[in-house]
Every structure is written in C-alpha cells, then in structure tokens.
Write an enzyme that holds these catalytic residues in place. Structure first.
Site, PDB file in Angstrom:
ATOM      1  N   LYS A   1       0.831  -1.216   0.000  1.00 38.53           N
ATOM      2  CA  LYS A   1       0.000   0.000   0.000  1.00 38.53           C
ATOM      3  C   LYS A   1       0.864   1.265   0.000  1.00 38.53           C
ATOM      4  CE  LYS A   1      -2.105  -0.828   3.949  1.00 38.53           C
ATOM      5  NZ  LYS A   1      -1.620  -2.140   4.337  1.00 38.53           N
TER       6      LYS A   1
ATOM      7  N   ARG B   1      11.876  -3.999  11.413  1.00 36.73           N
ATOM      8  CA  ARG B   1      10.963  -3.452  12.425  1.00 36.73           C
ATOM      9  C   ARG B   1      10.406  -4.595  13.268  1.00 36.73           C
ATOM     10  NH1 ARG B   1       6.958  -0.013   8.680  1.00 36.73           N
ATOM     11  NH2 ARG B   1       5.429  -1.269   9.787  1.00 36.73           N
TER      12      ARG B   1
ATOM     13  N   ARG C   1      11.157  -7.258   4.523  1.00 34.68           N
ATOM     14  CA  ARG C   1      11.182  -5.797   4.520  1.00 34.68           C
ATOM     15  C   ARG C   1      12.221  -5.282   5.516  1.00 34.68           C
ATOM     16  NH1 ARG C   1       5.496  -2.648   4.662  1.00 34.68           N
ATOM     17  NH2 ARG C   1       5.592  -2.830   6.905  1.00 34.68           N
TER      18      ARG C   1
ATOM     19  N   ARG D   1      -0.771  -9.594  12.842  1.00 31.93           N
ATOM     20  CA  ARG D   1      -1.298  -8.475  12.042  1.00 31.93           C
ATOM     21  C   ARG D   1      -2.240  -8.985  10.952  1.00 31.93           C
ATOM     22  NH1 ARG D   1       3.840  -5.353  10.028  1.00 31.93           N
ATOM     23  NH2 ARG D   1       2.354  -3.895   9.145  1.00 31.93           N
TER      24      ARG D   1
ATOM     25  N   ARG E   1      -8.975   1.431   9.342  1.00 38.42           N
ATOM     26  CA  ARG E   1      -8.676   0.005   9.490  1.00 38.42           C
ATOM     27  C   ARG E   1      -9.803  -0.732  10.193  1.00 38.42           C
ATOM     28  NH1 ARG E   1      -2.695   0.707   9.250  1.00 38.42           N
ATOM     29  NH2 ARG E   1      -1.685  -1.317   9.165  1.00 38.42           N
TER      30      ARG E   1
END
Ligand code: AMP
Length: 219
Positions: A13, A160, A127, A171, A88
């Site tokens: 996104k 992260r 990532r 998540r 969300r």
C-alpha cells in the site's frame, strides 16, 4: 482526487500510495508513519501507540480518529489526498465520513489491493527499514549495494519489530477480523475498486493507474 488505499499488511500500500501521490500530486497520509513519528518524538500519542504497534495490535479508534482530524485540518482543503493504512476498522470509516462531511469533502474511491497470506508473509519478513532516513526496502525486489546498508544514506538497515514473523501473523489475523469488513462497507457505499496485488510493483501500479484514469474520465 480523494482516495483511500486499503489492503492487508505487506501488499505494498505504502509503495503504491507514494507512486500515486507523485503522479497525481496528492498528499500522502499514512497513519502508520504518523504513529512512527510520534514514537520517535516520544509524545503522548507515540507512547500509547507503541504499546499496541509492537504487538501487532491496532491502536484504539478514538486515538486514530483524533490524530486524523488534526491532520485533515493541516492539509490544504482543495488538494487531493490518499489515506494509506486508514481506516482500518468500520468505526474508523464511519468516524472518518463524519469528519470529511463536516468540512464539505467526500471520497472518490477506495482502492482495495488483495493478495494471499503466504505472499504477504514472505514480503513482510523481507522488509527492512533504514535506521537513519526511514526508507523502506524489500529484499525481494531490491538488493542493497552494500549488505545491511541503505543505498540512499548508508544508514543501517533493520527489521521493524512488527515485521517479525510472529507479529506479522498477528497483524494478518487482525486484518481479517477488523479490517476486511471494510470491503463490504465501501462496496455498499459504491466506492470500492478491487485491484490484484500479485506480480511486480510496476504491474500493480499499472492496474491501479488504469482504475484511476477511468475515474478521471468518468468525472
Ligand atoms: P502500517 O505502517 O500502516 O502497517 O502501520 C503500522 C502499525 O501502526 C499497525 O500495525 C498498527 O498497530 C498501527 N496503525 C496504523 N494505522 C492504524 C489505524 N488506522 N488504526 C489502528 N492502528 C493503526
């Protein structure tokens, strides 16, 4: 153009939102980025948000909506925007509708990018974020020139906490339960445009841009 980009964590996104902003001169409003800055500033919102984010949980709706209301007041009224990572939950979406109605604005489209969980898990765990400039890279799509270092500023790349596998699984579960109902919500509002997130970053951009161009033509 006032848009929302919706989709599970890891679908890209943020990358797509940045490309759209550049192409159509929109403001990029990412609630995840807003929370990360608040955490770095160590302010009250940051302190609360950190305890949720590090466990892959959603920050409570009232905190998110207050932050978005403040942000909306800062952006130029006639400049287009794209919200990334917000709303969300359905209460966030209804709260947002009230906020923009109150300032005489409306949404043009909700772009919903979709993909399957195994791809998302692979993409998210690949990532890395630069500790210095905040740039995000994905090891699947690009290899840094120097191992472990950012190509832009040579800062150290790190993973992260919320991109670690156990948190990613959490998540994705939360997305399914709390965020996916937004697809129905926006479909009922006749705002939904579904786009496949499979393939390369450019493939997805091309699909999104086709949708946006159709939107512009229909105006
Ligand atoms: P993101 O960078 O959009 O994946 O956001 C990172 C984290 O910030 C999420 O996993 C949530 O913990 C929190 N967050 C960001 N946006 C929201 C939102 N709209 N509602 C609740 N929590 C959020």
């Amino acid at each position: 153009m006032r848009l929302i980009i919706l989709g599970p964590p890891g679908i890209g996104k943020g990358t797509q939102a940045k490309r759209l902003c550049k192409r159509y001169s929109l403001s990029h409003l990412s609630t995840g980025d807003m929370f990360r800055s608040a955490i770095l500033e160590k302010n009250a919102v940051g302190n609360i948000a950190e305890s949720y984010i590090n466990f892959g949980k959603l920050v409570p709706d009232d905190i998110v909506l207050n932050m978005v209301e403040e942000k909306l007041a800062e952006i130029e009224k006639f400049r287009g925007f794209i919200f990334d990572g917000f709303p969300r939950t359905v209460p966030q979406a209804t709260g947002f509708k009230k906020l923009i109605d109150a300032v005489g604005l409306s949404l043009d489209k909700v772009l919903a990018i979709h993909g399957n969980n195994s791809i998302l898990l692979e993409r998210l765990s690949s990532r890395r974020t630069c500790s210095q400039c905040g740039k995000i890279i994905n090891l699947i799509f690009s290899t840094p020139k120097v191992y472990g270092q950012c190509d832009r500023c040579s800062g150290d790349l790190f993973q992260r906490d919320d991109d670690k596998e156990n948190v990613i699984i959490k998540r994705l579960e939360i997305y399914k339960i709390q965020t996916e109902p937004l697809l129905n919500y926006y479909d009922n509002e006749h705002l939904l445009l579904k786009v496949s997130g499979l393939g390369s970053i450019d493939d997805v951009t091309a699909r999104i841009e086709r949708g946006v161009e159709n939107l512009i033509k229909a105006e």
